[in-house]
Design an enzyme around this catalytic site. Structure first.
Site, mmCIF file in Angstrom:
data_model
loop_
_atom_site.group_PDB
_atom_site.id
_atom_site.type_symbol
_atom_site.label_atom_id
_atom_site.label_comp_id
_atom_site.label_asym_id
_atom_site.label_seq_id
_atom_site.Cartn_x
_atom_site.Cartn_y
_atom_site.Cartn_z
ATOM 1 N N GLY A 178 0.838 -1.191 0.000
ATOM 2 C CA GLY A 178 0.000 0.000 0.000
ATOM 3 C C GLY A 178 0.871 1.238 0.000
ATOM 4 O O GLY A 178 2.033 1.186 0.417
ATOM 5 N N GLN A 204 3.028 9.908 1.446
ATOM 6 C CA GLN A 204 4.319 9.216 1.494
ATOM 7 C C GLN A 204 5.228 9.604 0.331
ATOM 8 O O GLN A 204 6.427 9.362 0.371
ATOM 9 C CB GLN A 204 4.113 7.692 1.492
ATOM 10 C CG GLN A 204 3.465 7.173 2.771
ATOM 11 C CD GLN A 204 3.333 5.665 2.750
ATOM 12 O OE1 GLN A 204 2.382 5.122 2.215
ATOM 13 N NE2 GLN A 204 4.307 4.969 3.313
ATOM 14 N N CYS A 219 6.182 -0.014 7.452
ATOM 15 C CA CYS A 219 5.792 1.150 6.664
ATOM 16 C C CYS A 219 6.948 1.538 5.750
ATOM 17 O O CYS A 219 8.096 1.590 6.189
ATOM 18 C CB CYS A 219 5.451 2.310 7.605
ATOM 19 S SG CYS A 219 4.944 3.799 6.735
ATOM 20 N N LEU A 220 6.629 1.805 4.493
ATOM 21 C CA LEU A 220 7.669 2.183 3.538
ATOM 22 C C LEU A 220 8.351 3.485 3.941
ATOM 23 O O LEU A 220 9.482 3.752 3.536
ATOM 24 C CB LEU A 220 7.066 2.333 2.131
ATOM 25 C CG LEU A 220 6.518 1.029 1.499
ATOM 26 C CD1 LEU A 220 5.795 1.346 0.204
ATOM 27 C CD2 LEU A 220 7.637 0.024 1.268
ATOM 28 N N HIS A 266 -4.265 1.373 7.583
ATOM 29 C CA HIS A 266 -2.905 1.926 7.648
ATOM 30 C C HIS A 266 -2.789 3.129 6.690
ATOM 31 O O HIS A 266 -2.252 4.178 7.053
ATOM 32 C CB HIS A 266 -1.906 0.819 7.279
ATOM 33 C CG HIS A 266 -0.469 1.231 7.282
ATOM 34 N ND1 HIS A 266 0.456 0.768 8.198
ATOM 35 C CD2 HIS A 266 0.225 2.062 6.456
ATOM 36 C CE1 HIS A 266 1.642 1.309 7.943
ATOM 37 N NE2 HIS A 266 1.541 2.095 6.885
ATOM 38 N N GLU A 267 -3.326 2.956 5.475
ATOM 39 C CA GLU A 267 -3.249 4.037 4.477
ATOM 40 C C GLU A 267 -4.153 5.210 4.861
ATOM 41 O O GLU A 267 -3.780 6.373 4.691
ATOM 42 C CB GLU A 267 -3.631 3.522 3.085
ATOM 43 C CG GLU A 267 -2.757 2.384 2.561
ATOM 44 C CD GLU A 267 -1.275 2.633 2.725
ATOM 45 O OE1 GLU A 267 -0.828 3.795 2.636
ATOM 46 O OE2 GLU A 267 -0.540 1.662 2.967
ATOM 47 N N HIS A 320 -2.443 7.379 7.175
ATOM 48 C CA HIS A 320 -1.453 8.260 6.529
ATOM 49 C C HIS A 320 -2.093 9.573 6.066
ATOM 50 O O HIS A 320 -1.464 10.623 6.101
ATOM 51 C CB HIS A 320 -0.854 7.579 5.290
ATOM 52 C CG HIS A 320 0.365 6.744 5.587
ATOM 53 N ND1 HIS A 320 1.487 7.257 6.194
ATOM 54 C CD2 HIS A 320 0.649 5.440 5.340
ATOM 55 C CE1 HIS A 320 2.403 6.305 6.316
ATOM 56 N NE2 HIS A 320 1.918 5.182 5.811
#
Ligand code: ZN
Length: 179
Positions: A46, A51, A103-104, A145-146, A149
């Site tokens: 995702g 991000q 997380c990226l 999670h997204e 963000h």
């Protein structure tokens, strides 16, 4: 399409509440394509616009389908690409479960996050058409999670036992659940 830079918490965009998407124009289509490409390149499941330093309410998600295990675990949701703009969490299950997240934007770390097991999300697709998706299990987790963000929340804010990814976990594939 191009691969965008994924920012880390030292960049304030990641902590900002993102703005609603109001124009589904060519520029937005390019952003979405670039986000898909960036997620793929980073081997994430995702990615939210903040991000990549774009403060807009849109995210992409795709559970892997590149292994037998993944296809078994994710069933018919494996490999399905989701692009969701201006999401709202309509329904959230009372039942919660703990899962390991990464997380990226916070490379090298994972943590345990307790979340509702199922959510219904309402939003718009990449062309601005209304959409509604019910998700359970991993997909529900990624969506939440997204969604976080878009409000400037990171998993480390709500996780317990944030820890570096051990080699062993990398081998068992836990690091493949970064979003
Ligand atoms: Zn993330």
């Amino acid at each position: 399409m191009s691969v965008l830079d994924i920012i880390q918490p030292d960049n304030p965009v990641l902590r900002r509440k993102a703005r609603r998407v109001t124009s589904f124009d060519r520029r937005f289509q390019k952003l979405v394509d670039d986000m898909i490409e960036t997620m793929k390149e980073a081997k994430g499941i995702g990615l939210a616009a903040p991000q990549v330093a774009v403060s807009q309410r849109v995210f992409v998600a795709r559970l892997p389908d590149d292994s037998e295990e993944a296809r078994e675990e994710f069933g018919e949701q494996a490999g399905v690409l989701y692009v969701i703009a201006n999401p709202k969490l309509l329904r959230v299950s009372k039942e919660t479960e703990e899962g390991v997240e990464g997380c990226l934007s916070i490379p090298g770390f994972i943590g345990d996050v307790e979340r509702p097991v199922a959510v219904t999300i309402r939003g718009q697709d990449r062309h601005g058409n209304a959409l509604r998706v019910r998700a359970e299990g991993w997909l529900a987790r990624v969506f939440q999670h997204e969604f976080d963000h878009l409000n400037g929340t990171l998993f480390i804010d709500i996780a317990t036992d944030v820890r570096p990814i051990e080699d062993e976990e990398e081998e068992t594939g836990e690091s493949n659940t970064t979003a």
